[in-house]
Design a protein around this motif. Structure first.
Motif, short mmCIF file in Angstrom:
data_model
loop_
_atom_site.label_atom_id
_atom_site.label_comp_id
_atom_site.label_asym_id
_atom_site.label_seq_id
_atom_site.Cartn_x
_atom_site.Cartn_y
_atom_site.Cartn_z
N GLN A 113 0.81 -1.21 0.00
CA GLN A 113 0.00 0.00 0.00
C GLN A 113 0.84 1.26 0.00
OE1 GLN A 113 -2.62 -0.30 3.34
NE2 GLN A 113 -3.84 -1.96 2.45
N GLY A 114 1.96 1.25 0.68
CA GLY A 114 2.80 2.44 0.73
C GLY A 114 2.20 3.58 1.52
N THR A 115 1.45 3.25 2.59
CA THR A 115 0.79 4.29 3.40
C THR A 115 1.53 4.56 4.71
OG1 THR A 115 -0.63 2.57 4.35
CG2 THR A 115 -1.47 3.76 2.44
N ALA A 116 2.67 3.91 4.96
CA ALA A 116 3.42 4.18 6.19
C ALA A 116 3.94 5.61 6.17
CB ALA A 116 4.58 3.20 6.33
N HIS A 117 3.79 6.29 7.31
CA HIS A 117 4.15 7.71 7.36
C HIS A 117 4.62 8.05 8.78
CE1 HIS A 117 3.96 11.97 6.26
NE2 HIS A 117 3.47 12.18 7.47
N VAL A 118 5.76 8.72 8.87
CA VAL A 118 6.27 9.22 10.15
C VAL A 118 6.50 10.72 10.02
CG1 VAL A 118 7.33 7.03 10.79
CG2 VAL A 118 8.66 8.71 9.50
N LYS A 119 6.59 11.38 11.16
CA LYS A 119 6.78 12.83 11.18
C LYS A 119 8.26 13.17 11.12
CE LYS A 119 2.61 13.95 13.81
NZ LYS A 119 2.08 14.63 15.01
N ASN A 120 8.57 14.14 10.32
CA ASN A 120 9.94 14.63 10.30
C ASN A 120 10.10 15.74 11.35
OD1 ASN A 120 8.71 16.88 9.18
ND2 ASN A 120 9.36 16.38 7.09
N ALA A 121 11.24 16.37 11.38
CA ALA A 121 11.53 17.35 12.42
C ALA A 121 10.60 18.56 12.35
CB ALA A 121 12.98 17.82 12.32
N TRP A 122 10.15 18.94 11.19
CA TRP A 122 9.30 20.12 11.05
C TRP A 122 7.83 19.81 11.34
CZ3 TRP A 122 11.46 24.68 11.00
CH2 TRP A 122 12.77 24.78 10.56
N GLU A 123 7.47 18.54 11.43
CA GLU A 123 6.08 18.16 11.71
C GLU A 123 5.84 17.86 13.18
OE1 GLU A 123 5.00 16.09 7.39
OE2 GLU A 123 5.63 14.87 9.08
N VAL A 124 6.88 17.71 13.98
CA VAL A 124 6.72 17.46 15.41
C VAL A 124 6.33 18.77 16.11
CG1 VAL A 124 7.87 16.70 17.53
CG2 VAL A 124 8.36 15.56 15.35
N ALA A 125 5.34 18.68 16.98
CA ALA A 125 4.85 19.87 17.67
C ALA A 125 5.89 20.43 18.63
CB ALA A 125 3.55 19.55 18.43
N GLY A 126 5.84 21.72 18.86
CA GLY A 126 6.75 22.37 19.80
C GLY A 126 7.53 23.50 19.17
N SER A 127 8.25 24.25 20.02
CA SER A 127 9.04 25.37 19.54
C SER A 127 10.30 24.88 18.86
CB SER A 127 9.41 26.29 20.71
OG SER A 127 10.29 27.31 20.29
#
Length: 328
Positions: A113-127
């Motif tokens: 399916q190719g639907t695996a997705h992780v957050k990169n550094a710019w997508e992680v919440a916080g300052s």
């Protein structure tokens, strides 16, 4: 002793020719003339009195125009109903493990399916400011909180959604892999072909009516199907002890689907559009309807059919099944 020594080279050669001439009939009588028995390197003569080459007696030749017999059975008794002849290019293709491997990898890649997705550094919440100053703290220098080297930070080079894993495979190679898988099952006696639209469980109609009416308790229905399917399949060596069986039908059969839904440990059922090359090789045996086999061969023989006319003649490939004998 001096008188027995040859006086010249001519006498020595004459004595040698006489000695070889006296033994020549014995040698020729023991071994055949090598010039008369000359054959190809692959046709070494059989030791002994037989002059039949190995290739003619022990290695049968594969001819594209030859045919192999195929018995059509009834289900579930597997009683022979008719005998047909099929081309060796359909059900007796030589084994090619490399083509089977290519086909299975191709099918596996296309189902990802190719639907695996992780957050990169710019997508992680916080300052995204620097945590503390560079020097003077006595600790290692640190950047932002979302850095991939910190716990809870973003993932560097991780999988992203909508990734395409599909690969390409030549259609002729894929079609040949299908026929190789069917031929492998046929040669091992693990391909059982039943009559057209005859793949159905013969369950009593009164029991089916009770189940449809809702008067049969679900646990009793499940217990009945489990016991019934186990008895039917084990009687024909198609159950769990034989490595499970793949049943392939043209369309969905209600009783067969329901029975194997309760007794899935004995086999698996699917339609013609739900199977692939890997399915043909996984189970212990394969049971399919005659019209299913004909459609599979018709779908996967592009390497045997010429789509273009050559001097007005189009190669339609070998015939798909020819009736030889029908039981009364």
């Amino acid at each position: 002793m001096a008188g027995k020594t040859p006086r010249s080279l001519a006498e020595a050669m004459k004595a040698l020719s006489l000695a070889s001439g006296s033994t020549r009939p014995t040698i020729l009588g023991k071994f055949p003339n090598p010039c008369a028995a000359k054959t190809m390197a692959t046709e070494a003569p059989r030791p002994g009195n037989s002059h039949i080459p190995y290739s003619e007696e022990r290695i049968p030749l594969w001819r594209p125009d030859a045919k192999v017999p195929l018995t059509i059975h009834s289900f579930p008794s597997l009683e022979p109903k008719s005998l047909e002849y099929w081309s060796v290019q359909h059900l007796h293709v030589p084994m090619r493990k490399d083509l089977l491997h290519l086909a299975i990898v191709y099918e596996g890649d296309n189902t990802r399916q190719g639907t695996a997705h992780v957050k990169n550094a710019w997508e992680v919440a916080g300052s995204h400011r620097k945590l503390y100053r560079q020097k003077g703290t006595g600790m290692a220098r640190a950047g932002w909180k979302q850095s991939p080297i910190r716990k809870g930070g973003g993932k560097a080079h991780g999988p992203r959604k909508n990734r395409d894993f599909t690969t390409q495979l030549t259609r002729k190679v894929y079609d040949q892999a299908w026929r190789i898988a069917l031929s492998y099952r046929y040669r091992r006696g693990e391909l059982i072909v039943v009559e057209e639209n005859g793949l159905e469980l013969p369950v009593r109609q009164d029991f089916v009516d009770l189940c449809k009416a809702g008067t049969m308790r679900p646990e009793l229905e499940e217990s009945f199907y489990k016991r019934y399917v186990a008895e039917v399949l084990n009687a024909q060596a198609l159950g769990k002890a034989a490595g499970r069986t793949l049943f392939v039908a043209k369309n969905r059969r209600d009783l067969l689907w329901r029975g194997l839904g309760f007794a899935g440990e004995h086999g698996e059922v699917a339609t013609i559009d739900e199977i692939d090359v890997k399915d043909l090789l996984e189970k212990g045996k394969v049971v399919m309807e005659r019209n299913v086999l004909k459609e599979l061969i018709a779908r996967h023989q592009c390497d045997l059919v010429n789509q273009f006319a050559i001097h007005g003649w189009v190669n339609k490939g070998p015939p798909i099944g020819q009736l030889a004998l029908k039981a009364d």
